[in-house]
Design an enzyme around this catalytic site. Structure first.
Site, PDB file in Angstrom:
ATOM      1  N   ASN A  10     -14.041   4.128 -26.162  1.00 11.49           N
ATOM      2  CA  ASN A  10     -15.161   4.434 -25.378  1.00 11.49           C
ATOM      3  C   ASN A  10     -15.714   2.865 -25.060  1.00 11.49           C
ATOM      4  OD1 ASN A  10     -14.972   7.175 -24.863  1.00 11.49           O
ATOM      5  ND2 ASN A  10     -16.087   7.480 -26.635  1.00 11.49           N
ATOM      6  N   HIS A  55     -13.756   0.877 -31.688  1.00 11.09           N
ATOM      7  CA  HIS A  55     -13.075   1.909 -32.768  1.00 11.09           C
ATOM      8  C   HIS A  55     -12.076   2.461 -31.719  1.00 11.09           C
ATOM      9  CE1 HIS A  55     -17.178   3.233 -31.641  1.00 11.09           C
ATOM     10  NE2 HIS A  55     -16.596   4.350 -31.409  1.00 11.09           N
ATOM     11  N   LEU A  56     -10.961   3.122 -32.315  1.00  7.10           N
ATOM     12  CA  LEU A  56      -9.963   3.747 -31.496  1.00  7.10           C
ATOM     13  C   LEU A  56     -10.248   5.080 -32.137  1.00  7.10           C
ATOM     14  CD1 LEU A  56      -7.771   3.443 -29.675  1.00  7.10           C
ATOM     15  CD2 LEU A  56      -6.057   3.251 -31.229  1.00  7.10           C
ATOM     16  N   GLN A 110     -19.877   5.192 -25.556  1.00  9.45           N
ATOM     17  CA  GLN A 110     -20.031   4.197 -26.775  1.00  9.45           C
ATOM     18  C   GLN A 110     -21.330   4.386 -27.349  1.00  9.45           C
ATOM     19  OE1 GLN A 110     -18.571   0.199 -26.179  1.00  9.45           O
ATOM     20  NE2 GLN A 110     -18.311  -0.146 -28.457  1.00  9.45           N
TER      21      GLN A 110
HETATM   22  P1  5GP Z   1     -18.401   6.370 -29.904  1.00  6.36           P
HETATM   23  O1  5GP Z   1     -19.502   7.194 -29.283  1.00  6.36           O
HETATM   24  O2  5GP Z   1     -19.234   4.984 -30.232  1.00  6.36           O
HETATM   25  O3  5GP Z   1     -17.216   6.191 -29.099  1.00  6.36           O
HETATM   26  O4  5GP Z   1     -17.931   6.972 -31.317  1.00  6.36           O
HETATM   27  C1  5GP Z   1     -18.763   6.545 -32.405  1.00  6.36           C
HETATM   28  C2  5GP Z   1     -18.218   7.521 -33.461  1.00  6.36           C
HETATM   29  O5  5GP Z   1     -18.896   7.360 -34.674  1.00  6.36           O
HETATM   30  C3  5GP Z   1     -18.964   9.167 -33.221  1.00  6.36           C
HETATM   31  O6  5GP Z   1     -17.821  10.049 -32.901  1.00  6.36           O
HETATM   32  C4  5GP Z   1     -19.706   9.270 -34.464  1.00  6.36           C
HETATM   33  O7  5GP Z   1     -19.672  10.760 -34.907  1.00  6.36           O
HETATM   34  C5  5GP Z   1     -19.074   8.288 -35.388  1.00  6.36           C
HETATM   35  N1  5GP Z   1     -20.094   8.135 -36.626  1.00  6.36           N
HETATM   36  C6  5GP Z   1     -21.571   7.650 -36.282  1.00  6.36           C
HETATM   37  N2  5GP Z   1     -22.117   7.147 -37.327  1.00  6.36           N
HETATM   38  C7  5GP Z   1     -21.132   7.541 -38.307  1.00  6.36           C
HETATM   39  C8  5GP Z   1     -21.134   7.267 -40.098  1.00  6.36           C
HETATM   40  O8  5GP Z   1     -22.222   7.179 -40.458  1.00  6.36           O
HETATM   41  N3  5GP Z   1     -20.079   7.758 -40.552  1.00  6.36           N
HETATM   42  C9  5GP Z   1     -18.609   7.958 -39.862  1.00  6.36           C
HETATM   43  N4  5GP Z   1     -17.609   8.302 -40.579  1.00  6.36           N
HETATM   44  N5  5GP Z   1     -18.782   8.316 -38.468  1.00  6.36           N
HETATM   45  C10 5GP Z   1     -19.652   7.909 -37.879  1.00  6.36           C
END
Ligand code: 5GP
Ligand code: ZN
Length: 114
Positions: A87, A100-101, A94
């Site tokens: 994203n 991150h993938l 995001q």
């Molecule tokens: P985005 O929404 O930016 O594409 O994805 C971020 C991802 O990071 C989300 O799926 C969320 O659940 C994950 N995430 C957020 N904080 C943490 C954390 O402290 N540990 C882990 N393992 N995942 C996290």
């Protein structure tokens, strides 16, 4: 970046549930999984968004996908199928600004995504 959650994971300051790692990338389980397999593959080096990638990052981006392939093999979903998603910025959802993938699998995926 000292205030970046995923940099803290890359450095070991915070220890996620690691699935795969090498010198350049780290793959760990998402804290809020959206599928039986939901793993995030990150570069150890901080890059905020896909928009910030440069030609110099091309090999590193390839390594994110090679790590995703390893994750799928490790979780036994390679043949059944899985999805990779990155994203970029707010409208794509995001929330963590260290690229991150997402590797998602273990259930049927829908298309188009929401
Ligand atoms: P985005 O929404 O930016 O594409 O994805 C971020 C991802 O990071 C989300 O799926 C969320 O659940 C994950 N995430 C957020 N904080 C943490 C954390 O402290 N540990 C882990 N393992 N995942 C996290
Ligand atoms: Zn970072």
């Amino acid at each position: 970046m000292s205030d970046c959650l995923f940099c803290k994971m890359a450095s070991g300051e915070i220890q996620p549930d690691v699935v795969y790692e090498n010198d350049e990338v780290l793959a760990f389980r998402d804290i809020n999984p959206q599928a039986p397999t939901h793993v995030l593959v990150i570069p150890r080096r901080h890059i905020s968004t896909l928009n910030d990638l440069t030609e110099a990052d091309a090999e590193l981006v390839g390594k994110l996908f090679l790590a995703a392939k390893e994750v799928a093999r490790i979780d036994g979903i390679a043949e059944a199928g899985y999805r990779t998603v990155m994203n970029c910025n707010a409208q794509a959802g995001q929330t963590v600004f260290h690229i991150h993938l997402h590797v998602l699998g273990g259930r049927a995926m829908h298309w188009p995504p929401g």
